[in-house]
Write an enzyme that holds these catalytic residues in place. Structure first.
Site, PDB file in Angstrom:
ATOM      1  N   SER A 117       0.932  -1.116   0.040  1.00  0.00           N
ATOM      2  CA  SER A 117      -0.063   0.060  -0.110  1.00  0.00           C
ATOM      3  C   SER A 117       0.839   1.321   0.211  1.00  0.00           C
ATOM      4  O   SER A 117       0.422   2.360  -0.462  1.00  0.00           O
ATOM      5  CB  SER A 117      -0.857  -0.049   1.236  1.00  0.00           C
ATOM      6  OG  SER A 117      -1.810  -0.934   1.156  1.00  0.00           O
ATOM      7  N   ASP A 340      -8.727  -4.744   3.161  1.00  0.00           N
ATOM      8  CA  ASP A 340      -7.565  -5.367   3.072  1.00  0.00           C
ATOM      9  C   ASP A 340      -7.571  -6.382   4.098  1.00  0.00           C
ATOM     10  O   ASP A 340      -6.787  -7.468   3.966  1.00  0.00           O
ATOM     11  CB  ASP A 340      -6.497  -4.411   3.185  1.00  0.00           C
ATOM     12  CG  ASP A 340      -5.125  -4.953   3.078  1.00  0.00           C
ATOM     13  OD1 ASP A 340      -4.671  -5.399   2.009  1.00  0.00           O
ATOM     14  OD2 ASP A 340      -4.106  -5.023   3.924  1.00  0.00           O
ATOM     15  N   HIS A 344      -6.653 -10.496   4.210  1.00  0.00           N
ATOM     16  CA  HIS A 344      -5.555 -11.135   4.833  1.00  0.00           C
ATOM     17  C   HIS A 344      -5.790 -12.201   5.799  1.00  0.00           C
ATOM     18  O   HIS A 344      -5.281 -13.125   6.007  1.00  0.00           O
ATOM     19  CB  HIS A 344      -4.798  -9.984   5.455  1.00  0.00           C
ATOM     20  CG  HIS A 344      -3.759  -9.030   4.718  1.00  0.00           C
ATOM     21  ND1 HIS A 344      -2.820  -9.899   3.635  1.00  0.00           N
ATOM     22  CD2 HIS A 344      -3.503  -7.988   4.685  1.00  0.00           C
ATOM     23  CE1 HIS A 344      -2.279  -8.872   3.024  1.00  0.00           C
ATOM     24  NE2 HIS A 344      -2.730  -7.682   3.636  1.00  0.00           N
TER      25      HIS A 344
END
Lengths: 501, 248
Positions: A117, A340, A344
């Site tokens: 990111s 995100d 994950h």
């Protein structure tokens, strides 16, 4: 317009009309009476009427962290299946998916095929791709080395907008010091330097400062008007315990929340939902909100938060009320940071719920602004290894087991059912015998999708992500672009003066 | 519906600790007699010897600080449960820690029985067993219980004042023997967890370039067997990870 062009346009229109007439004459009624046919024809007709202004007074950039295209599709179906009278959910659109302009975006970092990111957001906010892990520092620098970063700092959209006298804001559901929001306002050769406690000796010796400090201790002329998100402990001294019973992380003894209020005019600091709701918009020109010691809660868990947190939609709405007070305009960057994290963790339900909330926030922004003067763009920083697979029937619950078109439970070669959603790698990977999901509620928000390759944390993916745009300057959003082009689209549309447009 | 994953009294059965050779001879309550007058249930350090059916032995330490507590089963790591509902795994050698916030635990579908961990055995056990002998030791009154637990004839000697077992035998499968118990101050507890570089578990996925995280990921330390979470069958919960132990 010269004569040649006029002739060419006339010929094009003429051909176009002939084509329509000719096709209408040969298409059977079963085709032209179809609602699919009518809706899509209307869609094209509407697109033909789109006129796009070139200059935007305001820009809002939404970034779904890890919001892959498969995430958009699954979130769209999830939200669609929650609508009363839905036709299966697949027909639904997220709020921004009907924006008139779309592009595909290449996300790689200068040193990584599959990016992180820090590098991707730096590309968006500075126009320059860089290495993974670096925040608005060019890739000639070394990650984690302060000295090498000197002279390689990049000017961001926020810097340019502030210099022009615009108001600026950064909102996130992650920590405000996390890589994506940080790239909007900070310059750091390491994304992990979120508080002074994370700075190595070399960084201190060579004058690098932590990311939280860079958010608050800015020249008032280059200050953020609004900064809302998580990460409170990075702004508080370790000797201070916050309202949610967590100690600060700072070793320098600085209380940056106090510094915000002291250093800036008409400044306010809030840390819970009650304080957020009580913000006096008319008398607040600088608002800092830190609603969690670390990342804010997943949208699915938000109601369980100890002190209460605003939603992304509520944060966006409040921010726009404050930002709109500046007649010159504003730049607002909004990150949905926990899509995100849900991925994950191999937990599709939480990732998708946060993506739906991002869609809600975009809808609120559309409602609160005018498409005549506000460019709204929605994108992601990178993808995830998240797949939609099998041949589920239309309307099959997107979080459910795959059922064939005849309604029967689809079975894999091991004789066991499987979910539509899965991951290529991550904590849900099966080593040995795959679990039988027949009696498992895969739609439970705590269910972890199965995966192929065992890894403690599911990973980012390297394929392109999307960019959706509406409003002035959105005509520049087209084709397959490098991620750093996004900076230039905003720079040009909002005339920020970063280059010689 | 996902299976409910509970940490049970079998938890230490599959502890990674190596079996200890030292025989258990001490009677904790008597041994700790000099200090017992000062022992408060909320601030203590209790050491247990755990023995499983194969004769393997290891020690487990419980530290309480109000509603927070730490459990240590070996020298390489210890685990803290905070009053905020977080689970923190500490690595003393590296001075690093990983915090699993409530949202992380939910996302990983990890559930644990905080009460059982705080009391070593489920505090509901006495209510489900028959009272036997009441013993009066120098420091504590110890109430005996007997009855079936998990289908096995079991015995529990329960120290009511500190809500901990002095002795627990789960059939022939597992036994806990209290070795020592002593006061433990808030200050000492706090020092134990200071100066660790902490990372949220949510950030692990974005920290693959961190050598410590990379090592932990490769070794499976973060979610695998030694995570401190165990199923009702006594198997390590691997955050729904691999090795066929999904908890979907």
């Amino acid at each position: 317009m010269n004569v040649m062009n006029i002739k060419r346009i006339a010929a094009t229109i003429s051909c176009s009309l002939m084509t329509v007439v000719a096709h209408a004459a040969v298409l059977p009624a079963t085709q032209t009476d179809s609602q699919w046919f009518k809706d899509s024809a209307a869609n094209v007709a509407a697109k033909a009427q789109v006129e796009t202004k070139k200059t935007a007074k305001n820009v809002i950039l939404f970034v779904g962290d890890g919001m892959s295209i498969s995430t958009l599709t699954a979130a769209r179906i999830l939200q669609g299946q929650q609508q009363t009278g839905n036709q299966g959910g697949e027909e639904h659109f997220l709020s921004f998916e009907q924006f008139p302009r779309t592009a595909l975006v290449k996300t790689y970092n200068t040193n990584q095929q599959t990016p992180d990111s820090a590098g991707t957001m730096t590309a968006m906010t500075t126009g320059v791709k860089t290495k993974a892990g670096m925040i608005s520092i060019s890739d000639t620098s070394l990650r984690g080395n302060c000295l090498s970063s000197k002279g390689n700092e990049l000017v961001s959209l926020v810097d340019l907008a502030n210099a022009k006298g615009l108001s600026t804001g950064v909102i996130t559901t992650a920590r405000l010091t996390h890589a994506t929001p940080a790239a909007a306002y900070a310059k750091s050769p390491d994304r992990d330097w979120e508080s002074d406690a994370n700075l190595p000796a070399e960084a201190v010796a060579n004058g690098c400062t932590d990311i939280a400090s860079q958010l608050v201790m800015r020249d008032p002329a280059n200050a953020l008007t609004v900064a809302l998100g998580g990460g409170r402990s990075y702004f508080l001294p370790k000797e201070v315990t916050d309202g949610e019973n967590k100690a600060g992380k700072r070793k320098d003894g600085k209380d940056l929340t106090k510094a915000w209020v002291t250093n800036l005019s008409k400044a306010a600091y809030v840390w819970d939902k009650k304080g957020f709701d009580a913000v006096d918009v008319a008398n607040t020109d600088h608002l800092l909100g830190l609603f969690n010691p670390s990342h804010m809660e997943y949208e699915a868990d938000r109601n369980d938060d100890v002190a209460g947190e605003p939603s992304l939609t509520e944060m966006a709405t409040k921010s726009l009320e404050i930002l709109k007070k500046n007649d010159k305009g504003f730049l607002l960057i909004v990150e949905s940071g926990r899509i995100d994290h849900g991925h994950h963790a191999g937990n599709a339900s939480r990732a998708l719920t946060d993506a739906v909330e991002l869609s809600n926030a975009v809808k609120a922004a559309i409602d609160a602004t005018s498409s005549d003067d506000t460019l709204i763009m929605v994108t992601a920083d990178h993808s995830h290894v998240f797949t939609i697979a099998g041949y589920p029937k239309r309307g099959n619950p997107i979080l459910g087991l795959v059922h064939d078109v005849d309604g029967s439970l689809a079975l894999a070669n091991d004789g066991k059912p499987y979910t539509t959603l899965a991951y290529t790698n991550g904590p849900g990977a099966v080593v040995g015998v795959r679990d039988d999901l027949t009696s498992v509620d895969t739609q439970n928000k705590d269910f972890m999708q199965q995966a192929l390759i065992p890894m403690e944390s599911e990973t980012h993916a390297g394929e392109d992500i999307s960019l959706h745009a509406m409003g002035p300057g959105s005509n520049l959003v087209q084709g397959v672009i490098e991620q750093n082009v996004i900076f230039h689209i905003i720079n040009q549309a909002q005339q920020l003066g970063g280059t010689k447009y | 519906m996902n299976k409910l994953l509970l940490i049970t009294l079998l938890s230490a059965l599959i502890s990674p600790a190596i079996a200890l050779a030292t025989p258990v001879t001490a009677q904790a309550a008597g041994k700790a007699g000099m200090q017992c007058a000062n022992i408060q249930a909320a601030h203590l350090k209790a050491q247990y010897q755990v023995t499983n059916a194969k004769g393997h032995r290891w020690q487990m330490t419980l530290l309480r600080d109000g509603q927070e507590f730490i459990i240590q089963r070996d020298n390489t790591t210890f685990e803290q449960w905070t009053r905020n509902g977080e689970y923190v795994r500490y690595f003393p050698v590296e001075k690093r820690s990983v915090t699993y916030r409530k949202g992380d635990l939910r996302a990983l579908n990890i559930q644990h029985d905080r009460e059982q961990l705080y009391h070593v055995v489920s505090p509901a056990l006495p209510a489900n067993m028959a009272k036997t002998e009441l013993k009066q030791l120098p420091c504590f009154s110890i109430q005996g219980f007997a009855g079936k637990v998990n289908g096995m004839e079991s015995q529990l000697d329960w120290i009511t004042s500190i809500e901990l077992p002095q002795q627990f035998n789960l059939g022939a499968e597992l036994s806990y023997q209290l070795l020592t118990v002593e006061p433990y101050s808030h200050e000492a507890f706090t020092v134990l967890t200071q100066n660790y570089q902490d990372i949220d578990f949510a950030d692990v996925g974005d920290s693959e370039s961190d050598p410590f995280i990379a090592k932990m990921i490769n070794q499976g330390f973060i979610e695998h067997g030694s995570s401190g979470f165990y199923s009702s069958e006594g198997h390590a919960i691997e955050a729904q990870g691999g090795h066929g132990s999904h908890s979907h």
